[in-house]
Design an enzyme around this catalytic site. Structure first.
Site, short mmCIF file in Angstrom:
data_model
loop_
_atom_site.label_atom_id
_atom_site.label_comp_id
_atom_site.label_asym_id
_atom_site.label_seq_id
_atom_site.Cartn_x
_atom_site.Cartn_y
_atom_site.Cartn_z
CB SER A 38 -0.95 0.03 1.21
OG SER A 38 -0.21 -0.05 2.41
CG ASP B 207 -4.47 5.38 6.83
OD1 ASP B 207 -3.28 5.24 7.18
OD2 ASP B 207 -4.96 4.77 5.87
CG HIS C 168 -1.26 3.85 4.61
ND1 HIS C 168 -2.47 3.31 5.06
CD2 HIS C 168 -0.59 2.84 4.01
CE1 HIS C 168 -2.50 2.02 4.73
NE2 HIS C 168 -1.38 1.72 4.10
#
Length: 346
Positions: A31, A321, A324
């Site tokens: 990610s 978040d 991240h």
């Protein structure tokens, strides 16, 4: 006469620089560098909805796990290529777009196949299969000679490993029943070495091997560290440091064993740890929680547009978040890597 030599020297340096220019950015990972591949597979590991992407060009939630761009986007731009690296599975793009950059990364993936199974995402071996498919398309588009030159001069970047520990090893019993933590690291390093050898055999010659961030400083880990006042989890940071040392040794082995390859270790740990320690130095107000919702636990679908707690200005936060970084942090990390280890490819 001296002026002539000066001009000749400047010309030769220009020729050298142009010759060494990176032709494309080709990305594998999780990610941290996924630009939306997971939008097109059946998984809950997605971020193609607001408020993700709210500071991206046009406020578009592309599937990047941030409020804007990810590090490889900034790195692509720094090399004079596109300001974003598109996702291979995104039907909005085609081979003409991918000719200068493409990411095969899948949020939730890792070196270990068992890691990608947790959230049913694309395993690393499948990312490599997508790359082989991409090579065929590139040769059909550019012709063999130009495609081979593009593939040779491309910069291949990887960023993965965090999920292997936090999402797999320390969350599920499977791998813990097979390996102690030291043996599991060796297991992952062997997978990594095999991957880079395969990448080399497919033509890669310029490689950036990404390291682990200070995992214990991710907001999710700090939020659950009640006993130590929600400080960074030292054990996870020590693990990241130990694994990074092993990755660093792997870089040395690859450079020694694979003729003609140039591998550098792009380690985000020191710069991100420094940002977390002294956020105000970089213009941040908060390094403990993310911008989205409470910033302590939310990511993916839990980070949604309906939360009244999401911050107004993500540039004041190190993290977007619970897992991240924000676009601003991604840009600082990318700039640091470009000016240090990646400078040898400029």
């Amino acid at each position: 006469m001296a002026l002539s030599w000066l001009l000749l020297t400047q010309f030769l340096l220009l020729v050298i620089r142009v010759h060494a220019k990176v032709s494309a950015i080709i990305v594998f990972g999780d990610s941290s560098v996924d630009a939306g591949n997971n939008n097109y597979i059946p998984t809950i590991a997605r971020s193609n909805f607001q408020p993700y992407g709210r500071d991206f060009n046009g406020g578009l939630p592309t599937g990047r796990f941030s409020n804007g761009r990810v590090p490889t986007d900034f790195i692509s731009e720094a090399f004079g290529l596109r300001p974003t690296v598109p996702a291979y599975l995104d039907p909005a793009y085609n081979i003409s777009d991918f000719a200068t950059g493409v990411t095969f990364a899948s949020a939730g993936s890792g070196y270990d196949n068992a890691t990608s199974d947790v959230l049913s995402v694309i395993p690393l071996w499948k990312e490599l299969e997508h790359f082989k498919e991409y090579q065929q398309k590139l040769r059909a588009y550019l012709g063999d000679e130009k495609a081979n030159e593009t593939l040779k001069e491309a910069l291949y970047m990887t960023s993965l490993g965090t999920n292997d520990f936090l999402e797999n090893y320390y969350t599920l019993p499977g791998r813990r029943s097979e390996y102690d933590i030291d043996a599991y690291q060796v297991f992952l390093i062997n997978i990594a070495k095999n991957f880079f050898q395969n990448l080399y055999n497919l033509g890669a010659r310029k490689v950036s091997l990404g390291g682990l961030p200070p995992m214990g400083c991710l907001p999710l880990e700090r939020a659950t560290n009640f006993m130590e006042g929600n400080e960074c989890v030292d054990s996870y940071n020590m693990l990241a440091t130990a694994f990074n040392e092993k990755l660093g040794r792997l870089v040395g082995e690859l450079n020694k064993e694979l003729p003609g390859i140039k591998v550098v270790f792009s380690n985000p740990y020191p710069i991100l740890k420094q940002i977390v320690r002294k956020p105000s130095k970089y213009g941040f107000d908060n390094a403990a929680v993310g911008c989205c919702s409470t910033g302590m636990f939310e990511m993916g679908y839990a980070c949604n547009r309906n939360s009244p707690l999401t911050c107004m200005d993500a540039d004041k936060y190190v993290f977007w978040d619970a897992f991240h970084p924000t676009e601003k942090t991604n840009g600082i990390i990318a700039d640091h890597l470009v000016k240090t280890v990646l400078a040898r490819f400029v």
